[in-house]
Write a protein that holds these residues in place. Sequence first.
Motif, mmCIF file in Angstrom:
data_model
loop_
_atom_site.group_PDB
_atom_site.id
_atom_site.type_symbol
_atom_site.label_atom_id
_atom_site.label_comp_id
_atom_site.label_asym_id
_atom_site.label_seq_id
_atom_site.Cartn_x
_atom_site.Cartn_y
_atom_site.Cartn_z
ATOM 1 N N GLN A 1 43.704 13.862 37.553
ATOM 2 C CA GLN A 1 43.433 15.033 36.834
ATOM 3 C C GLN A 1 43.162 16.311 37.445
ATOM 4 O O GLN A 1 43.808 17.223 37.170
ATOM 5 N N MET A 2 42.711 15.944 38.584
ATOM 6 C CA MET A 2 42.254 17.218 39.581
ATOM 7 C C MET A 2 43.497 17.879 40.202
ATOM 8 O O MET A 2 43.479 18.857 40.440
ATOM 9 N N THR A 3 44.631 16.994 40.668
ATOM 10 C CA THR A 3 45.580 17.104 41.277
ATOM 11 C C THR A 3 46.930 17.685 40.359
ATOM 12 O O THR A 3 47.875 17.703 40.938
ATOM 13 N N ASP A 4 46.541 17.694 38.838
ATOM 14 C CA ASP A 4 47.791 18.014 38.070
ATOM 15 C C ASP A 4 48.080 19.341 38.505
ATOM 16 O O ASP A 4 47.342 20.147 38.647
ATOM 17 N N THR A 5 49.307 19.522 38.708
ATOM 18 C CA THR A 5 49.720 21.016 38.986
ATOM 19 C C THR A 5 49.328 21.993 37.996
ATOM 20 O O THR A 5 49.341 23.242 38.290
ATOM 21 N N ALA A 6 48.957 21.644 36.584
ATOM 22 C CA ALA A 6 48.387 22.679 35.766
ATOM 23 C C ALA A 6 47.017 22.987 35.857
ATOM 24 O O ALA A 6 46.425 23.867 35.467
ATOM 25 N N ASN A 7 46.105 22.228 36.748
ATOM 26 C CA ASN A 7 44.852 22.255 37.015
ATOM 27 C C ASN A 7 44.587 23.262 38.293
ATOM 28 O O ASN A 7 44.782 22.878 39.307
ATOM 29 N N ASN A 8 44.358 24.648 37.910
ATOM 30 C CA ASN A 8 44.140 25.447 38.870
ATOM 31 C C ASN A 8 43.004 25.650 39.522
ATOM 32 O O ASN A 8 42.429 26.226 40.593
ATOM 33 N N PHE A 9 41.778 24.904 38.770
ATOM 34 C CA PHE A 9 40.440 25.004 39.420
ATOM 35 C C PHE A 9 39.870 23.570 39.418
ATOM 36 O O PHE A 9 39.098 23.295 38.424
#
Length: 248
Positions: free
Chosen positions: A99-107
């Motif tokens: 979840q955290m390394t998903d490219t859409a996750n900027n924070f």
Amino acid sequence: MVKTKGAIGISFTLFGTSFLFINCHLTSDRSSSKNKVRLLDYHRVIRELRLPRNAADKNAHPATKLPDVTARFDCVFWCGDLNFRLERRRTAVEGKVSQMTDTANNFPHFEELLGGDQLSKYITEGKIFEGFQEGRINFQPTFKFDINTDKYDSSSKMRIPSYTDRVLFRSRKKNHISCLLYDAVMNIKVSDHRAVYAFFEVVLRPGRDNIHMCAGQFDRDVYLEANKRRAQAQLNKGQKNSSVCAVQ
């Protein structure tokens, strides 16, 4: 040495500030019994690490209980494979990492994983690293990977992804060390660990004339010029202007 594991330390004085750097590899394995051994490893290091008696002053750091070699230094940096693990289910950890390394996750907020971090727990309980601090961990677990891949351990042991490699620090004076950056190098995959690194800013005290020079290489011309300026500064003590020595 502690069986197949161990620790190594180096100490020095820079101007008037004493430093100690320790690198170690503590007992491996994730069982609860090994946690006790890791705690014993740590206490053996701070009790038995041999350093020159004149390496630093003898004023103990207020956060330590003697005997503790780290108590003799203004700034202490301790890094290495401490081998403490995350006490969480592997599927939960991998799900959070995904979840955290998903490219859409900027924070990303990897701190959410640290609720099960054994090292943080033992520090809070006062069992290890008394008075030490650590920079903000906002990177994914760095252990254990299949070599040359981004895949966590697929062996029969199926180890839980964890933060085994850490960098901790402590200063005798409050706020004399600031952690500017704490991160992992995720694109170097030749090991089953990912490299962890940190940058620090440190407050230095003015130097003293009574400390021994190190045996390393130095620029003698700079040394002689510094002596001249120091002598001139002694002559100008009555003046209001300050004398500055440039050090290379």
